[in-house]
Design an enzyme around this catalytic site. Structure first.
Site, PDB file in Angstrom:
ATOM      1  N   GLY A 256     -21.304 -39.212  -1.168  1.00 31.73           N
ATOM      2  CA  GLY A 256     -19.872 -39.049  -1.171  1.00 31.73           C
ATOM      3  C   GLY A 256     -19.157 -38.297  -0.016  1.00 31.73           C
ATOM      4  O   GLY A 256     -17.899 -38.429   0.337  1.00 31.73           O
TER       5      GLY A 256
ATOM      6  N   ALA B 103     -21.645 -36.174  -3.755  1.00 28.79           N
ATOM      7  CA  ALA B 103     -21.212 -35.691  -5.059  1.00 28.79           C
ATOM      8  C   ALA B 103     -21.907 -34.781  -5.742  1.00 28.79           C
ATOM      9  O   ALA B 103     -22.966 -34.560  -5.205  1.00 28.79           O
ATOM     10  CB  ALA B 103     -20.970 -36.808  -5.824  1.00 28.79           C
TER      11      ALA B 103
ATOM     12  N   GLU C  82     -18.802 -41.098   2.392  1.00 30.31           N
ATOM     13  CA  GLU C  82     -17.657 -41.830   1.869  1.00 30.31           C
ATOM     14  C   GLU C  82     -16.510 -41.326   2.233  1.00 30.31           C
ATOM     15  O   GLU C  82     -15.527 -41.796   2.645  1.00 30.31           O
ATOM     16  CB  GLU C  82     -17.894 -42.201   0.572  1.00 30.31           C
ATOM     17  CG  GLU C  82     -18.991 -42.961   0.308  1.00 30.31           C
ATOM     18  CD  GLU C  82     -19.564 -43.219  -1.310  1.00 30.31           C
ATOM     19  OE1 GLU C  82     -20.001 -42.036  -1.699  1.00 30.31           O
ATOM     20  OE2 GLU C  82     -19.421 -44.231  -2.027  1.00 30.31           O
TER      21      GLU C  82
ATOM     22  N   GLU D 178     -27.953 -42.672  -1.977  1.00 30.21           N
ATOM     23  CA  GLU D 178     -27.880 -42.756  -3.370  1.00 30.21           C
ATOM     24  C   GLU D 178     -29.175 -43.217  -4.203  1.00 30.21           C
ATOM     25  O   GLU D 178     -29.458 -43.025  -5.381  1.00 30.21           O
ATOM     26  CB  GLU D 178     -26.597 -43.375  -3.934  1.00 30.21           C
ATOM     27  CG  GLU D 178     -25.359 -42.757  -3.772  1.00 30.21           C
ATOM     28  CD  GLU D 178     -24.680 -42.872  -2.520  1.00 30.21           C
ATOM     29  OE1 GLU D 178     -25.446 -43.325  -1.568  1.00 30.21           O
ATOM     30  OE2 GLU D 178     -23.654 -42.333  -2.141  1.00 30.21           O
TER      31      GLU D 178
END
Ligand code: COA
Length: 267
Positions: A112, A66, A115, A135
């Site tokens: 992300g 992200a 993911e 993260e």
């Protein structure tokens, strides 16, 4: 369709969706999430599209997570909303797509990005691909389904270690762990992915759709153990709770200032 952060083409029944911010390692900002959502809607409804590939632009990154530059000002509620919106609009939409969606991981697949690859029905990777959930370096946890899908794919112990240490693994280790099905050279990654999709496109689309639904049903969390909340809901709550903590402010600020985070200092 006009997009600014992704490329979208359709050829021989295969939609190719390329996240296209190579100067930012294809990080997922709000616009990318919106555009991926629109592209996936097209995959769902366009009868000419039989399957889809998700990949990243440039030679270095699939998606490096992200977009961290959007994080610092977010409240707990906004953090929760970021995770919830992304999961609904993109990650769950990929997983539940009636047509096969495959990730061609061509470089860093972090946070992300890992993911995004894990939400796809299966994954191929080039030799230079690197996977990880870093993260915790930012005082955060995965928010786009990583705590659930990594556990499903590699098992609890390895998932715990990868998320707790933030260590990156290379494509061959990812293959050994079952995170990717095939490792190819960078040059042949898309071709190899398309060859597999061509085999699948030779089968009955109804049966393929039922396989997707049934396999997905095998990994739905058991609500009896979770007070009616799925693990994905729990992740969204916990991700939101990370925002505004001194730990998260230190982690994100350190990334933006290009220095190592110091979580042990009195924050
Ligand atoms: N969000 C926002 N920007 C990102 C980003 C992310 N997730 N990942 C990389 N970028 C940006 C960098 O800030 C840099 O921008 P700049 O040129 O304007 O300074 C640019 O992309 C290139 O990245 P850089 O770090 O210089 O490349 P590198 O080859 O040295 O390292 C990575 C590549 C992927 C290892 C490193 O960028 C990284 O660790 N990214 C963050 C990964 C992460 O924590 N993801 C989880 C987010 S929740």
């Amino acid at each position: 369709m006009l997009f600014t952060t992704i490329l979208f083409t359709v050829e021989n029944g295969i939609a190719l969706i390329t996240v296209n911010r190579p100067d930012k390692m294809n990080a997922l900002n709000k616009t990318v999430i919106d555009e991926l959502s629109t592209a996936l809607d097209e995959v769902y409804k366009n009868n000419e599209i039989k399957t889809a590939i998700i990949t990243g632009a440039g030679p270095k990154a699939f998606v490096a997570g992200a977009d961290i530059s959007e994080f610092l000002s977010l409240s707990n509620e906004q953090g929760k909303e970021l995770a919830h919106r992304g999961q609904e609009m993109v990650f769950n939409k990929i997983e539940n797509c009636p047509k096969p969606v495959v990730a061609a991981v061509n470089g860093f697949a972090l946070g992300g990005g890992c993911e995004l690859a894990m939400a796809c029905h299966f994954r191929l990777a080039s030799e230079n691909a690197k996977f990880g959930q870093p993260e915790v370096n930012l005082g955060l946890i995965p928010g786009y389904g990583g705590t659930q899908r990594l556990t499903q794919l590699v098992g609890k112990g390895k998932a715990m270690e990868l998320m707790m240490t933030a260590h990156m693994i290379d494509a061959n280790e990812a293959k050994q762990l079952g995170l990717v099905n095939h490792v190819t050279t960078a040059e042949t990654l898309l071709e190899h992915t398309k060859q597999i999709l061509e085999v699948i496109m030779g089968k009955g689309p109804n049966a393929i759709n039922k396989i997707i639904n049934c396999v997905n049903a095998a990994v739905v969390s058991d609500s009896a153990f979770t007070n009616g909340k799925s693990g994905y809901d729990k992740e969204i709550e916990a991700f939101g709770e990370c925002f505004g903590t001194s730990e998260m402010k230190e982690g994100v600020t350190a990334f933006l200032e290009k220095r190592k985070a110091n979580f042990n200092a009195k924050l």
